[in-house]
Write a protein that holds these residues in place. Structure first.
Motif, PDB file in Angstrom:
ATOM      1  N   ASP A  26       0.827  -1.209   0.000  1.00 48.57           N
ATOM      2  CA  ASP A  26       0.000   0.000   0.000  1.00 48.57           C
ATOM      3  C   ASP A  26       0.859   1.256   0.000  1.00 48.57           C
ATOM      4  OD1 ASP A  26      -2.910  -1.040   0.429  1.00 48.57           O
ATOM      5  OD2 ASP A  26      -1.673  -2.181   1.837  1.00 48.57           O
ATOM      6  N   GLY A  27       0.592   2.143  -0.945  1.00 49.59           N
ATOM      7  CA  GLY A  27       1.358   3.365  -1.072  1.00 49.59           C
ATOM      8  C   GLY A  27       2.694   3.185  -1.751  1.00 49.59           C
ATOM      9  N   THR A  28       3.019   1.958  -2.145  1.00 50.92           N
ATOM     10  CA  THR A  28       4.316   1.666  -2.755  1.00 50.92           C
ATOM     11  C   THR A  28       4.125   0.918  -4.080  1.00 50.92           C
ATOM     12  OG1 THR A  28       5.386   1.605  -0.583  1.00 50.92           O
ATOM     13  CG2 THR A  28       6.546   0.537  -2.389  1.00 50.92           C
ATOM     14  N   LEU A  29       3.826  -0.360  -4.012  1.00 50.34           N
ATOM     15  CA  LEU A  29       3.608  -1.142  -5.238  1.00 50.34           C
ATOM     16  C   LEU A  29       2.197  -0.907  -5.787  1.00 50.34           C
ATOM     17  CD1 LEU A  29       5.181  -3.486  -6.851  1.00 50.34           C
ATOM     18  CD2 LEU A  29       3.458  -4.966  -5.819  1.00 50.34           C
ATOM     19  N   LEU A  30       1.224  -0.797  -4.888  1.00 52.02           N
ATOM     20  CA  LEU A  30      -0.169  -0.619  -5.296  1.00 52.02           C
ATOM     21  C   LEU A  30      -0.470   0.848  -5.552  1.00 52.02           C
ATOM     22  CD1 LEU A  30      -2.034  -2.907  -2.722  1.00 52.02           C
ATOM     23  CD2 LEU A  30      -1.035  -3.542  -4.931  1.00 52.02           C
ATOM     24  N   ARG A  31      -1.280   1.090  -6.549  1.00 55.52           N
ATOM     25  CA  ARG A  31      -1.781   2.443  -6.764  1.00 55.52           C
ATOM     26  C   ARG A  31      -2.816   2.771  -5.688  1.00 55.52           C
ATOM     27  NH1 ARG A  31      -2.218   3.184 -13.392  1.00 55.52           N
ATOM     28  NH2 ARG A  31       0.046   3.274 -13.721  1.00 55.52           N
ATOM     29  N   ASP A  32      -3.226   4.022  -5.648  1.00 54.92           N
ATOM     30  CA  ASP A  32      -4.163   4.431  -4.606  1.00 54.92           C
ATOM     31  C   ASP A  32      -5.498   3.705  -4.687  1.00 54.92           C
ATOM     32  OD1 ASP A  32      -2.313   6.147  -3.532  1.00 54.92           O
ATOM     33  OD2 ASP A  32      -3.216   7.982  -4.337  1.00 54.92           O
ATOM     34  N   ASP A  33      -5.854   3.193  -5.876  1.00 51.74           N
ATOM     35  CA  ASP A  33      -7.097   2.424  -6.006  1.00 51.74           C
ATOM     36  C   ASP A  33      -6.902   0.955  -5.653  1.00 51.74           C
ATOM     37  OD1 ASP A  33      -5.689   1.460  -8.177  1.00 51.74           O
ATOM     38  OD2 ASP A  33      -7.144   2.108  -9.693  1.00 51.74           O
ATOM     39  N   LYS A  34      -5.732   0.621  -5.090  1.00 50.30           N
ATOM     40  CA  LYS A  34      -5.393  -0.727  -4.607  1.00 50.30           C
ATOM     41  C   LYS A  34      -5.252  -1.746  -5.742  1.00 50.30           C
ATOM     42  CE  LYS A  34      -5.579   0.990  -0.511  1.00 50.30           C
ATOM     43  NZ  LYS A  34      -4.304   1.399   0.130  1.00 50.30           N
ATOM     44  N   THR A  35      -4.862  -1.286  -6.919  1.00 50.03           N
ATOM     45  CA  THR A  35      -4.594  -2.178  -8.042  1.00 50.03           C
ATOM     46  C   THR A  35      -3.101  -2.201  -8.342  1.00 50.03           C
ATOM     47  OG1 THR A  35      -4.893  -0.447  -9.715  1.00 50.03           O
ATOM     48  CG2 THR A  35      -6.858  -1.712  -9.050  1.00 50.03           C
ATOM     49  N   MET A  65      -4.172 -10.523   0.832  1.00 51.27           N
ATOM     50  CA  MET A  65      -3.091 -10.634  -0.143  1.00 51.27           C
ATOM     51  C   MET A  65      -3.562 -11.036  -1.537  1.00 51.27           C
ATOM     52  SD  MET A  65      -0.399  -9.623   1.391  1.00 51.27           S
ATOM     53  CE  MET A  65       0.951 -10.213   0.363  1.00 51.27           C
ATOM     54  N   GLY A  66      -4.870 -11.171  -1.723  1.00 52.31           N
ATOM     55  CA  GLY A  66      -5.381 -11.584  -3.025  1.00 52.31           C
ATOM     56  C   GLY A  66      -4.996 -10.651  -4.152  1.00 52.31           C
ATOM     57  N   VAL A  67      -4.816  -9.373  -3.854  1.00 49.88           N
ATOM     58  CA  VAL A  67      -4.510  -8.403  -4.895  1.00 49.88           C
ATOM     59  C   VAL A  67      -3.169  -8.682  -5.582  1.00 49.88           C
ATOM     60  CG1 VAL A  67      -3.428  -6.784  -3.280  1.00 49.88           C
ATOM     61  CG2 VAL A  67      -4.424  -5.926  -5.391  1.00 49.88           C
ATOM     62  N   VAL A  68      -2.245  -9.361  -4.898  1.00 47.47           N
ATOM     63  CA  VAL A  68      -0.936  -9.652  -5.500  1.00 47.47           C
ATOM     64  C   VAL A  68      -0.648 -11.148  -5.602  1.00 47.47           C
ATOM     65  CG1 VAL A  68       0.123  -7.466  -4.833  1.00 47.47           C
ATOM     66  CG2 VAL A  68       0.202  -9.408  -3.246  1.00 47.47           C
ATOM     67  N   SER A  69      -1.571 -11.987  -5.213  1.00 46.67           N
ATOM     68  CA  SER A  69      -1.280 -13.428  -5.167  1.00 46.67           C
ATOM     69  C   SER A  69      -0.959 -14.001  -6.541  1.00 46.67           C
ATOM     70  CB  SER A  69      -2.453 -14.189  -4.542  1.00 46.67           C
ATOM     71  OG  SER A  69      -3.636 -13.982  -5.289  1.00 46.67           O
ATOM     72  N   ASP A  70      -1.445 -13.385  -7.603  1.00 46.03           N
ATOM     73  CA  ASP A  70      -1.158 -13.884  -8.953  1.00 46.03           C
ATOM     74  C   ASP A  70       0.155 -13.349  -9.502  1.00 46.03           C
ATOM     75  OD1 ASP A  70      -3.524 -15.317  -9.009  1.00 46.03           O
ATOM     76  OD2 ASP A  70      -4.644 -13.711 -10.007  1.00 46.03           O
ATOM     77  N   HIS A  71       0.820 -12.485  -8.732  1.00 48.06           N
ATOM     78  CA  HIS A  71       2.011 -11.823  -9.262  1.00 48.06           C
ATOM     79  C   HIS A  71       3.272 -12.187  -8.498  1.00 48.06           C
ATOM     80  CE1 HIS A  71      -1.038  -9.791 -11.435  1.00 48.06           C
ATOM     81  NE2 HIS A  71      -1.450  -9.084 -10.407  1.00 48.06           N
ATOM     82  N   VAL A  72       3.197 -13.202  -7.648  1.00 49.28           N
ATOM     83  CA  VAL A  72       4.388 -13.705  -6.983  1.00 49.28           C
ATOM     84  C   VAL A  72       4.802 -14.987  -7.691  1.00 49.28           C
ATOM     85  CG1 VAL A  72       3.122 -15.026  -5.231  1.00 49.28           C
ATOM     86  CG2 VAL A  72       5.455 -14.288  -4.764  1.00 49.28           C
ATOM     87  N   HIS A  73       6.073 -15.095  -7.991  1.00 50.40           N
ATOM     88  CA  HIS A  73       6.573 -16.219  -8.774  1.00 50.40           C
ATOM     89  C   HIS A  73       7.538 -17.045  -7.921  1.00 50.40           C
ATOM     90  CE1 HIS A  73       4.882 -14.184 -12.323  1.00 50.40           C
ATOM     91  NE2 HIS A  73       5.344 -13.078 -11.766  1.00 50.40           N
TER      92      HIS A  73
END
Length: 315
Positions: A26-35, A65-73
């Motif tokens: 939040d405030g770093t990798l995610l945009r303010d709309d949490k995407t 953590m669902g918002v990034v769960s598809d982007h961890v490898h």
């Protein structure tokens, strides 16, 4: 917070190529709309393909953590709750390691803060979810949570009411085998940084205090628990040295991680203390500041050969 424009990002020192990227959410990798932007998704995948591990290191609980769960490898792991939990995102956010806040210490913290800052309300984050006091603000709370005074939520023998299938009232252990991940404390009037400073003076010897919210909301973990400590442990398991880590953050709960990492970037939107603690700057979270730096790292180091210590030589 500051909206000062970012200076052009600089890649890490040429003598040490990164082996791991650690980024707040939040405030770093995610945009303010949490995407997560398409550019950032592409940069994360490119880093992994180049052999650079990526760790999400956040104050969020595993269930958010669902918002990034598809982007961890690769490893699939993420560090949650400010270092109190390591979760496996490849296995639905299953918690694989916990550094709990002892119940008795949490009770002592509650007592100290009630005395130092009257009007403080509390929530208790356990491995299964959050439970909170009636006065606690409704901030993305779990509708299935237990609502009760913090002293009861932290009591060893607290029993929650249960209605049996036959309709008979019955009591049961409210939190069987569920350690406390962190305690949250909210004050309706104090300025956020002032509340943090007050809490550390009142109870800093009992637990670790930090904050990541724009409101007066404190996050309280076990003594010595931090993003930095858990990240250091994960890196040691992989033979990765601090100077091989690039970290990103924006709020006070990131400071220990940013000062531990060999190279650190503050977002343009970062808290002033984060700007002061980091070696570099990048664009804001809304302008894909993490992706900007990853792209520069890959341009600088690409897929160059590693030396005998596992470092890559710059191109």
């Amino acid at each position: 917070m500051t909206d000062a424009p970012a200076t052009p990002p600089r890649a890490p020192a040429p003598s040490v190529a990164p082996r791991l990227i650690a980024t707040d959410l939040d405030g770093t990798l995610l945009r303010d709309d949490k995407t997560v932007s398409d550019r950032t998704i592409a940069a994360l995948a490119a880093a992994e393909r180049a052999g650079i591990e990526v760790f999400f290191v956040t104050g969020r609980p595993a269930r958010w953590m669902g918002v990034v769960s598809d982007h961890v490898h690769g490893h699939g792991l993420a560090i949650c709750a400010n270092g109190a939990a390591v979760v496996d995102l490849h296995r639905g956010g299953r918690i694989v390691e916990v550094s709990p806040l002892e119940r008795t210490i949490a009770l002592d913290v509650v007592e100290a803060l009630r005395s130092a800052a009257p009007g403080t309300s509390f929530a208790v984050e356990r491995t299964s979810g959050i439970h909170y006091e009636p006065q606690y603000p409704p901030l993305l709370l779990d509708p299935a949570a237990v609502v009760a005074p913090a002293e009861k939520l932290l009591a060893e023998d607290f029993a929650a009411p249960l209605t049996t299938a036959e309709g008979a009232p019955q009591a049961r252990d409210a939190f069987p085998g569920q350690p406390v991940i962190k305690l949250l404390a909210h004050h309706p009037e104090l300025e956020p940084d002032a509340f943090l400073a007050l809490a550390r003076r009142a109870a800093g010897e009992l637990a670790s205090f930090t904050r990541s919210s724009p409101t007066a909301l404190l996050e309280i973990s076990g003594p010595g628990v931090s993003k930095a400590g858990t990240l250091a442990h994960c890196c040691a398991e992989r033979g990765i040295r601090p100077e091989q880590v690039v970290a990103f953050g924006d709020m006070p709960n990131d400071i220990e991680m940013l000062t531990w990492a060999g190279t650190s970037y503050a977002m343009a939107n970062a808290h002033p203390e984060v700007l002061a603690a980091t070696t570099h700057r990048t664009a804001s979270n809304n302008d894909d500041g993490v992706a900007v730096v990853i792209e520069e790292i890959l341009r600088r180091y690409g897929d160059g050969d590693r030396d005998s210590d596992g470092d890559r030589a710059p191109r």
